[in-house]
Design a protein around this motif. Sequence first.
Motif, mmCIF file in Angstrom:
data_model
loop_
_atom_site.group_PDB
_atom_site.id
_atom_site.type_symbol
_atom_site.label_atom_id
_atom_site.label_comp_id
_atom_site.label_asym_id
_atom_site.label_seq_id
_atom_site.Cartn_x
_atom_site.Cartn_y
_atom_site.Cartn_z
ATOM 1 N N VAL A 1 -24.188 -13.627 5.131
ATOM 2 C CA VAL A 1 -25.628 -13.934 5.212
ATOM 3 C C VAL A 1 -26.427 -12.889 4.421
ATOM 4 O O VAL A 1 -27.314 -13.225 3.631
ATOM 5 C CB VAL A 1 -26.102 -13.985 6.682
ATOM 6 C CG1 VAL A 1 -27.626 -14.026 6.773
ATOM 7 C CG2 VAL A 1 -25.516 -15.191 7.388
ATOM 8 N N ASP A 2 -26.063 -11.605 4.601
ATOM 9 C CA ASP A 2 -26.756 -10.521 3.885
ATOM 10 C C ASP A 2 -26.646 -10.709 2.382
ATOM 11 O O ASP A 2 -27.622 -10.592 1.638
ATOM 12 C CB ASP A 2 -26.137 -9.164 4.247
ATOM 13 C CG ASP A 2 -26.628 -8.676 5.599
ATOM 14 O OD1 ASP A 2 -27.497 -9.352 6.176
ATOM 15 O OD2 ASP A 2 -26.134 -7.638 6.077
ATOM 16 N N LEU A 3 -25.423 -11.017 1.950
ATOM 17 C CA LEU A 3 -25.180 -11.171 0.525
ATOM 18 C C LEU A 3 -26.016 -12.323 -0.053
ATOM 19 O O LEU A 3 -26.677 -12.173 -1.088
ATOM 20 C CB LEU A 3 -23.683 -11.465 0.327
ATOM 21 C CG LEU A 3 -23.182 -11.439 -1.102
ATOM 22 C CD1 LEU A 3 -23.050 -9.976 -1.538
ATOM 23 C CD2 LEU A 3 -21.803 -12.111 -1.189
ATOM 24 N N LEU A 4 -26.008 -13.445 0.651
ATOM 25 C CA LEU A 4 -26.732 -14.609 0.134
ATOM 26 C C LEU A 4 -28.239 -14.390 0.182
ATOM 27 O O LEU A 4 -28.966 -14.828 -0.712
ATOM 28 C CB LEU A 4 -26.329 -15.877 0.911
ATOM 29 C CG LEU A 4 -24.834 -16.240 0.733
ATOM 30 C CD1 LEU A 4 -24.437 -17.358 1.697
ATOM 31 C CD2 LEU A 4 -24.523 -16.655 -0.691
ATOM 32 N N ALA A 5 -28.699 -13.652 1.208
ATOM 33 C CA ALA A 5 -30.146 -13.356 1.270
ATOM 34 C C ALA A 5 -30.537 -12.452 0.096
ATOM 35 O O ALA A 5 -31.592 -12.643 -0.520
ATOM 36 C CB ALA A 5 -30.488 -12.695 2.598
ATOM 37 N N LYS A 6 -29.648 -11.504 -0.242
ATOM 38 C CA LYS A 6 -29.955 -10.617 -1.378
ATOM 39 C C LYS A 6 -29.991 -11.428 -2.669
ATOM 40 O O LYS A 6 -30.819 -11.187 -3.546
ATOM 41 C CB LYS A 6 -28.873 -9.528 -1.497
ATOM 42 C CG LYS A 6 -29.129 -8.355 -0.579
ATOM 43 C CD LYS A 6 -28.157 -7.234 -0.920
ATOM 44 C CE LYS A 6 -27.795 -6.450 0.313
ATOM 45 N NZ LYS A 6 -26.469 -5.870 0.289
ATOM 46 N N GLU A 7 -29.091 -12.417 -2.765
ATOM 47 C CA GLU A 7 -29.096 -13.264 -3.976
ATOM 48 C C GLU A 7 -30.412 -14.024 -4.112
ATOM 49 O O GLU A 7 -30.941 -14.180 -5.202
ATOM 50 C CB GLU A 7 -27.942 -14.276 -3.928
ATOM 51 C CG GLU A 7 -26.652 -13.684 -4.438
ATOM 52 C CD GLU A 7 -25.492 -14.666 -4.345
ATOM 53 O OE1 GLU A 7 -25.732 -15.879 -4.226
ATOM 54 O OE2 GLU A 7 -24.347 -14.189 -4.371
ATOM 55 N N VAL A 8 -30.937 -14.497 -2.969
ATOM 56 C CA VAL A 8 -32.229 -15.210 -3.007
ATOM 57 C C VAL A 8 -33.304 -14.291 -3.601
ATOM 58 O O VAL A 8 -34.101 -14.681 -4.453
ATOM 59 C CB VAL A 8 -32.657 -15.655 -1.584
ATOM 60 C CG1 VAL A 8 -34.079 -16.185 -1.559
ATOM 61 C CG2 VAL A 8 -31.702 -16.697 -1.047
ATOM 62 N N ILE A 9 -33.263 -13.015 -3.161
ATOM 63 C CA ILE A 9 -34.288 -12.062 -3.626
ATOM 64 C C ILE A 9 -34.120 -11.789 -5.128
ATOM 65 O O ILE A 9 -35.095 -11.814 -5.887
ATOM 66 C CB ILE A 9 -34.196 -10.755 -2.800
ATOM 67 C CG1 ILE A 9 -34.569 -11.062 -1.350
ATOM 68 C CG2 ILE A 9 -35.089 -9.660 -3.362
ATOM 69 C CD1 ILE A 9 -34.127 -10.015 -0.365
ATOM 70 N N MET B 1 -23.316 -28.888 4.444
ATOM 71 C CA MET B 1 -24.069 -27.697 4.876
ATOM 72 C C MET B 1 -23.799 -26.541 3.892
ATOM 73 O O MET B 1 -22.670 -26.369 3.449
ATOM 74 C CB MET B 1 -23.605 -27.299 6.272
ATOM 75 C CG MET B 1 -24.505 -26.288 6.933
ATOM 76 S SD MET B 1 -23.805 -25.639 8.451
ATOM 77 C CE MET B 1 -24.199 -26.900 9.610
ATOM 78 N N SER B 2 -24.819 -25.790 3.531
ATOM 79 C CA SER B 2 -24.619 -24.706 2.569
ATOM 80 C C SER B 2 -23.819 -23.572 3.218
ATOM 81 O O SER B 2 -23.732 -23.463 4.440
ATOM 82 C CB SER B 2 -25.974 -24.174 2.107
ATOM 83 O OG SER B 2 -26.554 -23.447 3.161
ATOM 84 N N GLU B 3 -23.264 -22.732 2.320
ATOM 85 C CA GLU B 3 -22.488 -21.578 2.793
ATOM 86 C C GLU B 3 -23.360 -20.684 3.672
ATOM 87 O O GLU B 3 -22.944 -20.169 4.700
ATOM 88 C CB GLU B 3 -22.059 -20.801 1.547
ATOM 89 C CG GLU B 3 -20.682 -20.214 1.608
ATOM 90 C CD GLU B 3 -20.401 -19.394 0.351
ATOM 91 O OE1 GLU B 3 -19.466 -18.624 0.387
ATOM 92 O OE2 GLU B 3 -21.146 -19.515 -0.648
ATOM 93 N N PHE B 4 -24.621 -20.531 3.225
ATOM 94 C CA PHE B 4 -25.568 -19.692 3.972
ATOM 95 C C PHE B 4 -25.777 -20.256 5.380
ATOM 96 O O PHE B 4 -25.669 -19.540 6.378
ATOM 97 C CB PHE B 4 -26.913 -19.649 3.224
ATOM 98 C CG PHE B 4 -27.937 -18.765 3.877
ATOM 99 C CD1 PHE B 4 -27.972 -17.405 3.617
ATOM 100 C CD2 PHE B 4 -28.874 -19.293 4.761
ATOM 101 C CE1 PHE B 4 -28.926 -16.587 4.227
ATOM 102 C CE2 PHE B 4 -29.822 -18.485 5.367
ATOM 103 C CZ PHE B 4 -29.860 -17.129 5.092
ATOM 104 N N ALA B 5 -26.036 -21.568 5.454
ATOM 105 C CA ALA B 5 -26.314 -22.191 6.758
ATOM 106 C C ALA B 5 -25.093 -22.077 7.675
ATOM 107 O O ALA B 5 -25.229 -21.781 8.871
ATOM 108 C CB ALA B 5 -26.702 -23.650 6.563
ATOM 109 N N ALA B 6 -23.888 -22.275 7.097
ATOM 110 C CA ALA B 6 -22.681 -22.221 7.936
ATOM 111 C C ALA B 6 -22.486 -20.810 8.497
ATOM 112 O O ALA B 6 -22.224 -20.623 9.698
ATOM 113 C CB ALA B 6 -21.464 -22.652 7.123
ATOM 114 N N ALA B 7 -22.646 -19.794 7.616
ATOM 115 C CA ALA B 7 -22.458 -18.405 8.070
ATOM 116 C C ALA B 7 -23.547 -18.034 9.081
ATOM 117 O O ALA B 7 -23.295 -17.364 10.087
ATOM 118 C CB ALA B 7 -22.499 -17.459 6.877
#
Length: 312
Positions: free
Chosen positions: A48-56, A1-7
């Motif tokens: 989650v916020d950090l990883l979502a910002k990375e996606v952007i 499971m990815s870090e994003f999914a786990a968090a």
Amino acid sequence: MSEFAAAFDMATRLLAGRATHTIPVIWKVKRLFNWGSEGQIREAIELVDLLAKEVIHHRRKLRFASGQDLLSRFMRCIDNDRYLRDIVISFVLAGRDTVASALTSFFMLLSRYPAVCSAIRDEVKDIVGDAPSLTSYDQLRELHYLHAALYESMRLYPPVQFDSKFCLDDDVLPDGTFLRKGTRMTYHSYAMGRMEELWGSDYAEFRPERWLRHGQFVPESPFKYPVFQGGLRVCLGKEMALMEMKSVVASVIRDFDVDVLGGNQPPKFAPGLTATLSGGLAVRARPTRHKLTTVKTHCQKNLCCNSTRNIV
Ligand code: HEM
């Protein structure tokens, strides 16, 4: 499971846990001092916020201007990273666990109702013929029986079992009930889907035919069937979810029988914002020609996410 999914999973599970406190002030105090589960929620949300910002940022580097995906389309008209981050999180929250939940319950019911499974297989065969896979949106639209079976499955097992709203102002319900500003109102799709006065004496049966007239799917009022909610805040991803589910089910069912392992126990749900089976759903997939292949169990979300866990 990815870090994003786990968090993400941890944050949604713990946030849902807040609703189980009989005295809400307890979690509010814990939040103030960052204690226990509230400290974990904060850490998970930050990740989650950090990883979502990375996606952007990543999408920006890939020159989103020409991209046809949903995020690129949003990025072309919104120039605020915080807003975009909230969009990413909302779509993951709204679209990931709901579809996984619906598919899990659906395969559980199909394993109990082989006649429904055969009817879907026949319908898919009629529409797709011997082509190796479903080829078009129009073909998916023609799968009326499958559409009805998905609606029927979500009547009994709605992915969002209940949902609360708060009155912004004093209000009056259509039946004359007065609601003071700040009142919490909850509609309960799970309970409504099992009400005899709404669905008749066979409400407990899984019967896709109740949604069909002359072989065509006929929807019910969203206020009788609020699985996707109704009115102005109706689910924006409803059609997308149905297409996704139809293409997964049609593809799997054409080639496999999916049996639930461990008998027909009543499902146990884990606490969470969407209905998730506690411990997942263990299944065995057999090719329809009854050749036994690998035996695997799938964690609930893996029915529509990538990472499959081989257990046996
Ligand atoms: C079987 C699958 C799904 C079910 C049962 C479902 C159900 C719901 C429900 C009950 C709401 C209302 C929530 C509330 O107001 O508190 C909602 C809202 C929403 N859904 Fe879905 N949903 C599903 C799939 C999806 C998918 C795949 C997407 C998009 C990728 C999506 C996007 C949204 C959005 C953006 C909203 C917020 C709409 C608004 O507030 O204006 N949903 N959904």
